[in-house]
Every structure is written in C-alpha cells, then in structure tokens.
Design an enzyme around this catalytic site. Sequence first.
Site, PDB file in Angstrom:
ATOM      1  CG  ASP A   1     -11.293 -68.772  -6.674  1.00  0.00           C
ATOM      2  OD1 ASP A   1     -11.100 -67.826  -5.754  1.00  0.00           O
ATOM      3  OD2 ASP A   1     -11.429 -70.079  -6.442  1.00  0.00           O
TER       4      ASP A   1
ATOM      5  CE  LYS B   1     -15.773 -62.274  -7.051  1.00  0.00           C
ATOM      6  NZ  LYS B   1     -15.371 -64.039  -7.198  1.00  0.00           N
ATOM      7  N   GLY B   2     -11.399 -59.522  -8.102  1.00  0.00           N
ATOM      8  CA  GLY B   2     -10.633 -58.636  -7.429  1.00  0.00           C
ATOM      9  C   GLY B   2      -9.811 -57.498  -8.218  1.00  0.00           C
TER      10      GLY B   2
ATOM     11  CB  ALA C   1     -13.442 -63.479  -0.407  1.00  0.00           C
ATOM     12  N   GLY C   2     -10.775 -64.425  -1.235  1.00  0.00           N
ATOM     13  CA  GLY C   2      -9.201 -63.909  -1.587  1.00  0.00           C
ATOM     14  C   GLY C   2      -9.179 -63.052  -2.941  1.00  0.00           C
ATOM     15  CG  HIS C   3     -10.418 -59.797  -3.704  1.00  0.00           C
ATOM     16  ND1 HIS C   3     -11.198 -60.391  -4.419  1.00  0.00           N
ATOM     17  CD2 HIS C   3     -11.157 -59.402  -2.455  1.00  0.00           C
ATOM     18  CE1 HIS C   3     -12.591 -60.118  -3.734  1.00  0.00           C
ATOM     19  NE2 HIS C   3     -12.416 -59.719  -2.699  1.00  0.00           N
ATOM     20  CB  THR C   4      -4.027 -61.995  -6.184  1.00  0.00           C
ATOM     21  OG1 THR C   4      -4.303 -63.107  -5.529  1.00  0.00           O
ATOM     22  CG2 THR C   4      -2.591 -61.714  -6.282  1.00  0.00           C
TER      23      THR C   4
ATOM     24  CB  THR D   1     -12.252 -71.364   3.463  1.00  0.00           C
ATOM     25  OG1 THR D   1     -13.550 -70.775   4.283  1.00  0.00           O
ATOM     26  CG2 THR D   1     -12.563 -71.224   1.884  1.00  0.00           C
TER      27      THR D   1
ATOM     28  CD  GLN E   1     -17.576 -66.213  -1.007  1.00  0.00           C
ATOM     29  OE1 GLN E   1     -18.596 -65.656  -0.672  1.00  0.00           O
ATOM     30  NE2 GLN E   1     -16.268 -65.919  -0.265  1.00  0.00           N
TER      31      GLN E   1
ATOM     32  CB  THR F   1      -7.263 -72.934   1.697  1.00  0.00           C
ATOM     33  OG1 THR F   1      -7.837 -73.120  -0.011  1.00  0.00           O
ATOM     34  CG2 THR F   1      -8.510 -72.537   2.123  1.00  0.00           C
TER      35      THR F   1
ATOM     36  CE  LYS G   1      -6.113 -66.192 -13.472  1.00  0.00           C
ATOM     37  NZ  LYS G   1      -5.829 -67.361 -12.536  1.00  0.00           N
TER      38      LYS G   1
ATOM     39  CG  ASP H   1      -3.325 -64.017 -19.884  1.00  0.00           C
ATOM     40  OD1 ASP H   1      -4.505 -63.943 -19.487  1.00  0.00           O
ATOM     41  OD2 ASP H   1      -2.407 -64.588 -19.023  1.00  0.00           O
TER      42      ASP H   1
ATOM     43  CB  VAL I   1      -4.593 -60.059 -21.606  1.00  0.00           C
ATOM     44  CG1 VAL I   1      -5.921 -60.290 -22.766  1.00  0.00           C
ATOM     45  CG2 VAL I   1      -4.262 -58.444 -21.963  1.00  0.00           C
TER      46      VAL I   1
END
Length: 454
Positions: free
Chosen positions: A46, A49-50, A72-75, A160, A254, A331, A361, A363, A444
Amino acid sequence: MPTNITQVVEMQRLHIHILNKIAESLALKGVMQMSAKIIIGTQFGDEGKGKIIDCLAEDSDIIARFQGGNNAGHTIVVGDETFKLHLIPSGVLHKNKTIVIGNGVVVDVKILNAEIESIEKRGHKIGNLKIAGNAHAIMPWHKAIDNHEEKLRTKKIGTTGRGIGPAYMFKAGRTNAIRMYDFKDEKRLAKIITETIEKNKDYFRRINYTCTETDLIREYTAISKKIKPYICDTSILLNKALDNNKKVLFEGAQGTFLDIDHGTFPFVTSSNTVSSAACAGTGIGPKRITEVLGVVKAYTTRVGEGPFPTEQENKTGERLRKEGHEFGTTTGRPRRCGWLDLVMLNYAKNLNSLTGIVITKLDVLSGLDTIKVCTTYRTGKNETEIYPLDLPDLKEAKPVYKELPGWTEDITVVKNYEQLPQNAKDYLKFISERLSLPVKFISVGPKRSQTIMM
Ligand code: IMP
C-alpha cells in the site's frame, strides 16, 4: 591542427556529429534503450505503487505483474474516474501497451473476468493482455481453506481471505493444482476439478466447503472460453521484447516486509515480493534488469497483523489514517499507521538492490508541527541500525527517532521540486542521504498530474 576560429568551430561540429552517430547506433543496438524496470514496495504494501506504475506505464511498452494475486489493490485516478484494480496490472488503462500476468501470479479467473468486464463496461478497451500459461489458478476451495486456516490460528495473520496462500500451497504441493494452460483444454480442466473434489471430499466437508461438481465445471468452462485467447508463454514474449529493445515495467505487489522469506514471518503473504521475484515470476534472467525503484510512503502503514515498530496507536496515527485515507483497497480494513522507518528501508534497499526511490503521499504530512523518522532501534542497552529478522527481537525493538520540522503549506498543487517548502525538501534530503539513494519521483496527490519528477 586547426589554425583559426572557423576551423575550431568546424572541428567541434564534427565531434558532436560523431558523438551523435555513436549515441544513435548504441540506441539502435539497444545498449541505451533497453529498459527493464522493477517497481517494488519497500514497506508493508500500500505504498502507492499503482499510481507510480500508472505514470511510468506511459513510457513503457509492456507492464508485467510477477507475484501475488487479487490480495493486492491499486487505486488509479484517470481524469475524474477512479479505478480499483486487484489483479490486472495497473498499466491496463494506457493505450497500445501489452500487459502481462506472469507465471508467479496466482490467478482467480473469476476476478480476472470480472475486472476485464468492468473496465470494458466503463468504455475502456482491454489492451493486449497476456496471461502466463504456467501461472496457477485460485479456485473456490483455496478461498475456503484460507478462511478455515485463519479461523484456526490462535495468532491471526489477517489474510485477505482471497485464497492466495492455499493456491501457492497446491502449487508447491504439486497435486490438484490447476494452471492457466489447463483452461485451454476444457476436458483437462473438468478432469482436474473432478479429481480434486473426489480426492479432498472428506477434507472439504470438514472445512464446510460444499460445491456441486457439475455447476463448478460449467462455470469454469464458461470462464475458460473467455480467458483462453489471452493464455500463452509470456517468458518467450518478454525475452523477445527485451531483445528488441522494448521497455518493460515489472509491477510488484504487496511490499518487501510481506515477503514470505524476508518479511515478518508468519505475518506475511505467500509469495516473494522482493525485486528478484520479478525474474522467477516472469521467466527472464537477472542480467536483464536495468533499474529497481523502491516506492516509499512518506510514513508507514500496515494492514493485517504483525510487528510494526513505528506504529502510532494514538492521535498521530489517527490523523495519518484520516488524511491519508488509509483504508484497504481490497478489504476496506483501516490501516495501522506510524512514522517512517529508515531501519526497515535500509534493509529493503539491500534486499531489492534499489537504484532509486519514489516518495509517495508527502502531502499527507503537511500541517504537522514535527515529523519523526526512525533512524535506529534500541534493543535493551544497545542501539542498532540493523533490522532484526527474528520476530521476538523485532517485537522488542524500540524505535529511536530524529525529529524534523514540518510544514504548513498545501503541497498538492506543487509541480516541481523547487516549489516545495524548505522543510519538505529537508525531509526528502534526509531520507535520501540516510539511504544513499536518489529520489526519482515525489507524489503529492492521487492524480497523475500530482507527481514531481526529479
Ligand atoms: P494474504 O496475502 O491474503 O495471505 O495476506 C497475508 C498478509 O498480507 C495479511 O496481513 C494481509 O493484510 C497482507 N496483504 C496481502 N496483500 C496485501 C496488499 O496488497 N497490501 C497490503 N497488505 C497486504
């Protein structure tokens, strides 16, 4: 020898021309162009990376995943649209790219199919998707086993529940494992499903996993028809691409400290998440790799159980969670939050052969009076810069912090390094110097445009 100024200028022109020709021919031979970049998480996943992969995908020909699965989860934010992806590599939203799901990934074909459909429904085309035939499948019984095992554990891992561990267990166990190649042959697929259910029926009953064999075969045969066209030997594809000077981006999932060998075992995932896994997980050799970028969140988060020396179970932690929207993409669980840990990052640098870092991140830290960074651990009377791999030692380790002054300015609109507040620059400099690694990008905000290139 040139005798007058005109001759000197002429000679210089000639030199530049020759140098340009050499550069051109090296580029044509691939000496300068070939690029195989690995993007890896340096903490507990988290790290953001996405978004970084999405930005770098622009300048890549192929984006390949090499381990993990839909844990995994990418936004990814593109314009006004937000995409939450779990399995398909982040580069999918770029046009004219090849996206590869490598052999090291465990593939939940139902999720894969659903992700393809949902992207297409929103008007985007799935580009040139390729799935390694030798990647293993996650089947419904893997999920049932995952949840059953987690229930039995006195010390929970906080999985998960996506069936990741059991799918890798079946792969390593070499019985009743299903590979993507099996989806190319419906009869073969049906046979393995039948054999697996038959062989494990008592066990499945014990763990309350029930299924109707014919329904399952029907369902998975239908999916196989859809995914069949994507299945191939992706090792050949990647090696050929690299031979032809294509740019390949390897997308880690991950983070380093969730690696099954090098992480905080047993509070880890079931694959190797370190950079070297990109080779085994896609079928290329280590000499191909030209760059390894470690993504570092400007603070630390962890989802699930396990040691976390710089965790802040207080107002600071709550603030980081709120400002950083630290809730799991997969999750929805609230992430545990804490300060940046240079002891971990130095360890991650070695494990991954990092050539540079990306800070994300930044910011989120705006508005804090002081920012703490862990520089060493205290264990008993000793102070150490070395990350203790043995869990009891790690649990005992107390972080020693360096306090740096914060900044109040909103940096989400900053477009280049020079515009950053001095204290933010000092924070970045401190990290870069302590790790002896250059900072390559700074993020940022969630949008592609909120990225500062160094
Ligand atoms: P599993 O991978 O589902 O078996 O989960 C093992 C551990 O890794 C749990 O603590 C999860 O919360 C964590 N984990 C798995 N995938 C991710 C991820 O993509 N980001 C952060 N944590 C993860």
